[in-house]
Design a protein around this motif. Structure first.
Motif, mmCIF file in Angstrom:
data_model
loop_
_atom_site.group_PDB
_atom_site.id
_atom_site.type_symbol
_atom_site.label_atom_id
_atom_site.label_comp_id
_atom_site.label_asym_id
_atom_site.label_seq_id
_atom_site.Cartn_x
_atom_site.Cartn_y
_atom_site.Cartn_z
ATOM 1 N N LYS A 27 28.746 7.169 -14.233
ATOM 2 C CA LYS A 27 28.189 6.197 -15.179
ATOM 3 C C LYS A 27 29.231 5.817 -16.228
ATOM 4 C CE LYS A 27 24.638 4.163 -17.404
ATOM 5 N NZ LYS A 27 23.870 3.005 -16.894
ATOM 6 N N ASP A 33 26.705 1.378 -12.694
ATOM 7 C CA ASP A 33 26.007 0.107 -12.896
ATOM 8 C C ASP A 33 26.266 -0.870 -11.757
ATOM 9 O OD1 ASP A 33 24.867 0.978 -15.272
ATOM 10 O OD2 ASP A 33 26.601 0.348 -16.444
ATOM 11 N N ARG A 131 22.246 -0.927 -18.459
ATOM 12 C CA ARG A 131 23.046 -2.154 -18.639
ATOM 13 C C ARG A 131 22.746 -3.220 -17.594
ATOM 14 N NH1 ARG A 131 26.806 2.074 -19.594
ATOM 15 N NH2 ARG A 131 27.450 2.174 -21.785
ATOM 16 N N ASN A 216 18.548 2.514 -11.609
ATOM 17 C CA ASN A 216 18.802 2.957 -12.983
ATOM 18 C C ASN A 216 18.273 4.359 -13.255
ATOM 19 O OD1 ASN A 216 20.240 0.997 -14.675
ATOM 20 N ND2 ASN A 216 18.572 -0.402 -14.127
#
Length: 286
Positions: A27, A33, A131, A216
């Motif tokens: 991450k 992401d 994000r 996520n």
């Protein structure tokens, strides 16, 4: 060397710490992401006329197998001892059991806004900011068991129903088929059969696990490792049966150019479902 994916409830304290730290480092590097964005981009439903590769389609299982391997490789670049564990949701069915402990994925979201406040992936810890997603929220959200309309995790009997079907998939190769291992495991249905197996787990976790941005929540990976394990179990039970369709639907079919046949390229990778059916030289399940 073949490595082993273990039951998350049986990891040692050191294995738990190394798995979590590797996830947090992936991450921090910005790689995680990109996995979220890739899954969002390939979350294509029945009603879309584009190619479906990841969901509501025969390639649901090989697509997520390759996706898991990519994440696992990213983790192993951080720490070569790490593999993706699996969460057996037919046995570990409590919100107090693994993987929901503070030394693994943390617990449920708080009642007011469902924000996860405990464990290493809590936004307050500063190491897990959302994000890429469908909303502007920056913190991880969960609603384990669906508080307003309680839902149970799938049972061993429900999973067995999928494993007992000897046919991998059937036409029209989408979310409407009542037969075939793939859709019984993926879990699309109507009426009382809605949200079976894989899909019901996503619904049970709630929050970010609903929809294309489900990656996520790190529980995505341990859930899908267990789903991947079921494909391997199905192959062992039904050795004469393979991924279907073997050939792409013809021009007269509503599914022409909308699904991936056994020997066709599985986007976004240069690999076919056929090449992903046997992973015995890469990993095994304990």
């Amino acid at each position: 060397m073949v490595y082993v994916r273990k039951n998350i409830s049986r990891l040692t304290r050191t294995e738990r710490r190394r798995f979590v730290e590797a996830l947090l480092e992936v991450k921090r590097r910005g790689e995680y992401d990109e996995f979220v964005r890739l899954h969002i981009a390939h979350f294509v439903g029945d009603g879309d006329r584009r190619l479906r590769a990841a969901h509501m389609t025969p390639s649901f299982l090989p697509w997520h197998r390759r996706f898991l391997l990519d994440l696992e490789n990213a983790l192993r670049r951080v720490d070569s001892s790490v593999t993706v564990p699996y969460w057996d949701w037919t046995r570990d069915r409590s919100a107090a059991a693994p993987p929901w402990t503070d030394d693994l994925l943390g617990g449920n979201g708080r009642p007011s806004d469902r924000q996860v406040m405990t464990g290493p992936f809590a936004y307050a810890g500063g190491r897990w900011t959302i994000r890429a997603g469908a909303t502007e929220g920056r913190y991880l959200v969960r609603d384990l068991g669906r508080s307003r309309d309680p839902l149970a995790l799938p049972s061993g009997a429900e999973l067995k129903e999928a494993l007992d079907d000897p046919v991998y998939d059937v036409a029209p190769w989408n979310s409407t088929v009542p037969r075939g291992f793939r859709n019984k495991l993926e879990g699309w249905g109507r009426g009382p059969d809605s949200w079976r197996n894989h899909n019901r787990v996503h619904r049970w976790v709630g929050g970010h696990m609903l929809g294309g941005a489900s990656v996520n929540d790190p529980v995505f990976w341990v859930h899908h490792a267990f789903v991947d394990m079921q494909w391997q179990r199905w192959q062992e039970r039904h050795r004469r049966h393979r991924y279907l369709p073997a050939r792409p639907p013809g021009r007269g079919s509503d599914q022409h150019r909308r699904i991936v046949a056994r020997h066709e390229r599985l986007p976004p990778w240069d690999v076919t479902p056929d090449q992903l059916e046997d992973v015995s030289r890469i990993y095994r399940y304990a």
